[in-house]
Design an enzyme around this catalytic site. Structure first.
Site, mmCIF file in Angstrom:
data_model
loop_
_atom_site.group_PDB
_atom_site.id
_atom_site.type_symbol
_atom_site.label_atom_id
_atom_site.label_comp_id
_atom_site.label_asym_id
_atom_site.label_seq_id
_atom_site.Cartn_x
_atom_site.Cartn_y
_atom_site.Cartn_z
ATOM 1 N N LEU A 1 67.561 -27.709 -22.690
ATOM 2 C CA LEU A 1 68.367 -26.525 -22.053
ATOM 3 C C LEU A 1 70.705 -26.327 -22.420
ATOM 4 O O LEU A 1 71.036 -25.803 -22.177
ATOM 5 C CB LEU A 1 67.611 -26.541 -21.060
ATOM 6 C CG LEU A 1 66.132 -26.154 -20.853
ATOM 7 C CD1 LEU A 1 65.700 -26.113 -19.306
ATOM 8 C CD2 LEU A 1 65.948 -24.802 -21.518
ATOM 9 N N GLY A 2 70.519 -28.112 -22.364
ATOM 10 C CA GLY A 2 72.318 -28.348 -22.159
ATOM 11 C C GLY A 2 71.883 -29.839 -21.695
ATOM 12 O O GLY A 2 71.107 -30.513 -21.687
ATOM 13 N N GLY B 1 74.361 -33.048 -15.104
ATOM 14 C CA GLY B 1 75.413 -33.843 -14.386
ATOM 15 C C GLY B 1 74.683 -35.485 -14.542
ATOM 16 O O GLY B 1 75.326 -36.758 -14.928
ATOM 17 N N MET B 2 72.756 -35.667 -15.099
ATOM 18 C CA MET B 2 72.418 -36.809 -15.402
ATOM 19 C C MET B 2 72.401 -37.045 -16.755
ATOM 20 O O MET B 2 72.258 -38.090 -16.860
ATOM 21 C CB MET B 2 70.559 -36.946 -14.414
ATOM 22 C CG MET B 2 70.453 -38.393 -14.943
ATOM 23 S SD MET B 2 68.603 -38.091 -13.435
ATOM 24 C CE MET B 2 67.748 -37.200 -14.599
ATOM 25 N N GLY B 3 72.425 -36.244 -17.207
ATOM 26 C CA GLY B 3 71.551 -36.535 -19.080
ATOM 27 C C GLY B 3 71.545 -35.107 -19.245
ATOM 28 O O GLY B 3 71.851 -33.839 -19.035
ATOM 29 N N VAL C 1 69.138 -32.061 -20.413
ATOM 30 C CA VAL C 1 67.364 -31.225 -19.213
ATOM 31 C C VAL C 1 67.256 -30.877 -20.956
ATOM 32 O O VAL C 1 67.743 -30.259 -21.415
ATOM 33 C CB VAL C 1 68.714 -30.122 -19.187
ATOM 34 C CG1 VAL C 1 67.814 -29.726 -18.527
ATOM 35 C CG2 VAL C 1 69.493 -30.416 -17.608
ATOM 36 N N LYS D 1 64.916 -34.646 -17.326
ATOM 37 C CA LYS D 1 65.923 -35.109 -17.097
ATOM 38 C C LYS D 1 66.438 -36.238 -17.702
ATOM 39 O O LYS D 1 65.490 -36.917 -17.185
ATOM 40 C CB LYS D 1 66.668 -34.538 -15.771
ATOM 41 C CG LYS D 1 66.510 -32.920 -15.364
ATOM 42 C CD LYS D 1 67.794 -33.067 -14.226
ATOM 43 C CE LYS D 1 67.577 -31.377 -13.599
ATOM 44 N NZ LYS D 1 68.368 -30.758 -12.436
ATOM 45 N N ASP E 1 75.873 -32.149 -3.639
ATOM 46 C CA ASP E 1 76.596 -31.875 -4.542
ATOM 47 C C ASP E 1 75.474 -29.965 -4.319
ATOM 48 O O ASP E 1 75.438 -29.252 -5.247
ATOM 49 C CB ASP E 1 76.332 -31.969 -5.558
ATOM 50 C CG ASP E 1 77.277 -31.078 -7.115
ATOM 51 O OD1 ASP E 1 78.339 -30.954 -6.406
ATOM 52 O OD2 ASP E 1 76.673 -31.243 -8.170
#
Length: 669
Positions: free
Chosen positions: A21-22, A25-27, A29, A43, A137
């Site tokens: 999917l893209g 912020g963590m890595g 997806v 994720k 966030d």
């Protein structure tokens, strides 16, 4: 979800990987499938974070707490493995648009929908805080809209990532400025009350289309959050009554999420909680997933992503490498300079007649929003990342397939900010150059940033300048396309100074006043008149081009293989705001075809990968795309554009004066 692409990984834990999917912020997806057929969002943690023992410990605690969160308005965490070689987390997959996408696509929500959203967010935060988590966030892109209400995603993960070593260092801002709390904007600790402040900002954005604190620059936005009252013009009274207490500057003065929910009161039941346009977006997302999962569908097709890298590399390998022969050819042709003029047309070409019916340029994806008007755009070599530089000299990056932000905001918000930036060949490292200090105390700082983690893989490089080597006046740093060479011009220098960034050593100087750019292979420095200088030897290997007396070079661009330069110069022969496009052989400096006159000032330009379309920017009217085979305009003008670029597969990227970055698909042909 805005695009799907095939993932290279076949399984993660017990989950089969359906698509990528893209980037988050963590890595990475991924869209995964559980053994029972349920879809989950998986994720994967970035490798640098996975190697950090401190991160793993925090991640383990946050995952354990996240599993305890249950509620109708959260995307529940269903599984995780913090101890895997690549740690991962799986949560319920929600095939709905984000609030950010809804606001940019259909506009602000009506009062009943805003109140329903506020109630859902308050309920979600109640469950998140009860589990001992703080979101940190909460923003429109972390709120998904479904048929039965909102869903808050990414809770409990931000703290594990944001407390990783070096992530909060100067120049890397953790969180989304427009939705931060005052304590977060001021660098303080963030507790549950910070989430309540963000809730108030998100609800105002839902009602008006924008954060109540957003300013022209990031620094302006942060100052508004810390010092000024929120802008609540246009917020319905029933909504204002709820959000004003949430937006108190002092965390102690803000209500709890439960108190916010109580102040909203009973929400009337509804089969369709959102406006019709939002439900159409939801149906579209569900249809996209259904089509992708359809048996027999070609899973290798990318909706907005680049073509396979191997295909582009092979195509480039087949192109003639003519720049390498530039030095020898120029030496010969310098003795016969008159040959340059032998291909000039006998008279200036007439501007071609416009086409009868302009093809349509299709806007795709959703807006990516920055901190101030866009000044320049960059696309990574593989096309996967779009990076924009803004008037406030901050830099942000997005995944080109999903339009999700990658990492945080780069830039020194109290200093000069980023002057120049390029992608390193690995496609994920951004090399930036900035200027510190004033007058004779100025110095250049070159930094490498891993966009996905915020870490600097190597320390900053600053050329050692002492005594007569100091810079005076204005200083302009420029990086080569591969980020390995730094060229610096200044007001009072009679030469351009060069440094090898990786080896951290001086390369000497070139006897020119200002640098215009580099060749695509980074081996040649381009100076005024498009003269070329060999970076390794600092010798001139290409003379400048010669234009007619009534033309002055405004901008230039290379074809992808570096064999041809296109120049754009104002047409001084008429009173119209026209420009002349010329094609030059890079090696010989001969013109390759008859010039073309187009009806634009062409203050900034970008050339499509196939060399057949030229995007131009006129400060007064916006962007125009031209068919260079016919000279006709393609589609309508795109207003408000300040910068343009192309992805490797020909998608047009525009940056606007309203802080937005948009994607456009050009018609075939």
């Amino acid at each position: 979800m805005k695009a799907l692409r095939t993932a290279a990984t076949s399984t993660v834990g017990p989950y089969g990987v359906v698509a990528e999917l893209g980037q988050g912020g963590m890595g990475r997806v991924l869209l995964g499938s559980a053994p029972d057929g349920r879809l989950v969002a998986v994720k994967l943690v970035h490798e640098p974070l996975a190697d950090d023992d401190g991160f793993r410990a925090r991640f383990r605690r946050e995952v354990a707490a996240s599993k305890a969160v249950s509620g109708a308005y959260t995307a529940a965490v269903v599984d995780a493995d913090p101890d895997a070689p690549t740690p991962w987390l799986a949560s319920v997959f929600v095939p709905g648009p984000s609030l950010h996408e809804a606001l940019t696509t259909v506009g602000a929500l009506p009062e009943p929908a805003v109140l329903r959203l506020a109630a859902g967010l308050a309920s979600a935060l109640t469950h998140i805080h009860r589990a001992g988590l703080v979101h940190r966030d909460l923003k429109p892109s972390n709120v998904l809209l479904t048929d039965d209400g909102p869903r808050v995603i990414d809770f409990g993960i931000v703290r594990a990532v944001s407390e990783s070593d070096e992530l909060t260092r100067t120049g890397w801002l953790v969180g989304s400025p427009a939705f931060m709390s005052p304590e977060q904007a001021d660098g303080g600790a963030v507790g549950p009350a910070g989430d309540v402040f963000a809730l108030g900002s998100v609800v105002v954005a839902a009602a008006t289309g924008a954060s109540p604190f957003v300013g022209a620059t990031t620094l302006h936005t942060l100052t508004n959050i810390v010092r000024h009252d929120p802008r609540l013009a246009g917020v319905p009274d029933a909504v204002r009554r709820i959000v004003e207490p949430c937006l108190a500057k002092d965390p102690a003065d803000r209500p709890t999420p439960a108190a916010v929910l109580a102040s909203i009161g009973q929400i009337a039941p509804a089969v369709r909680p959102w406006p019709q346009d939002v439900h159409q977006l939801i149906v579209r997302r569900q249809a996209e997933v259904g089509e992708f999962l359809e048996p027999g569908r070609d899973a290798t097709v990318l909706v907005t992503g680049p073509p396979p890298r191997s295909t582009r590399v092979e195509a480039r390998a087949r192109r003639p490498r003519r720049w390498i022969a530039a030095a020898a050819l120029v030496v010969v042709l310098a003795l016969a300079g008159a040959l340059v003029w032998s291909v000039w047309p006998s008279e200036r070409p007439a501007r071609p007649a416009p086409s009868q019916q302009a093809p349509v340029i299709e806007r795709i994806g959703t807006d990516m929003t920055g901190t101030s008007p866009v000044t320049s755009l960059m696309v990574s070599p593989d096309g996967a990342v779009i990076t924009a530089r803004f008037e406030d000299r901050t830099v942000q990056s997005w995944d080109s397939a999903t339009q999700d932000q990658i990492g945080q905001i780069l830039g020194s918000f109290s200093g000069d900010g980023v002057r120049h930036a390029v992608f390193a060949p690995d496609n994920r490292t951004l090399v930036t150059a900035r200027v510190e200090g004033e007058d004779e105390d100025q110095r250049i700082v070159v930094e490498h940033w891993d966009l996905t983690t915020g870490r600097q893989p190597v320390g900053p490089f600053s050329p050692d300048l002492t005594g007569e080597d100091r810079f005076y006046g204005n200083v302009w740093p420029m990086l080569s396309p591969d980020g390995r060479v730094l060229a610096v011009s200044s007001d009072y220098d009679r030469q351009i100074r060069l440094w090898d960034v990786n080896a951290r050593r001086s390369l000497g100087g070139v006897e020119e006043r200002s640098a215009w750019g580099f060749s695509p292979d980074s081996r040649t420095l381009i100076t005024s008149g498009l003269a070329g200088w060999d970076v390794a030897t600092r010798r001139k290997i290409a003379e400048g081009i010669s234009l007619p007396d009534d033309e002055q070079l405004r901008s230039y661009v290379y074809t992808d293989d570096g064999a041809t330069q296109l120049t754009v110069s104002p047409d001084r022969s008429t009173d119209a705001e026209d420009a002349v496009v010329r094609w030059w052989d890079t090696a010989s400096r001969n013109q390759l075809r008859q010039p073309l006159t187009i009806a634009t000032s062409a203050e900034r330009i970008a050339l499509s990968p196939d060399g057949r379309r030229l995007a131009t920017v006129d400060a007064m009217t916006g962007a125009t795309v031209w068919d260079l085979d016919t000279g006709n305009r393609i589609g309508e003008k795109i207003p408000g554009v300040t910068a343009v670029a192309f992805t490797p597969n020909g998608i047009l990227v525009t940056g606007n004066n309203d802080n937005a970055i948009q994607l456009w698909r050009l018609p075939a042909g």
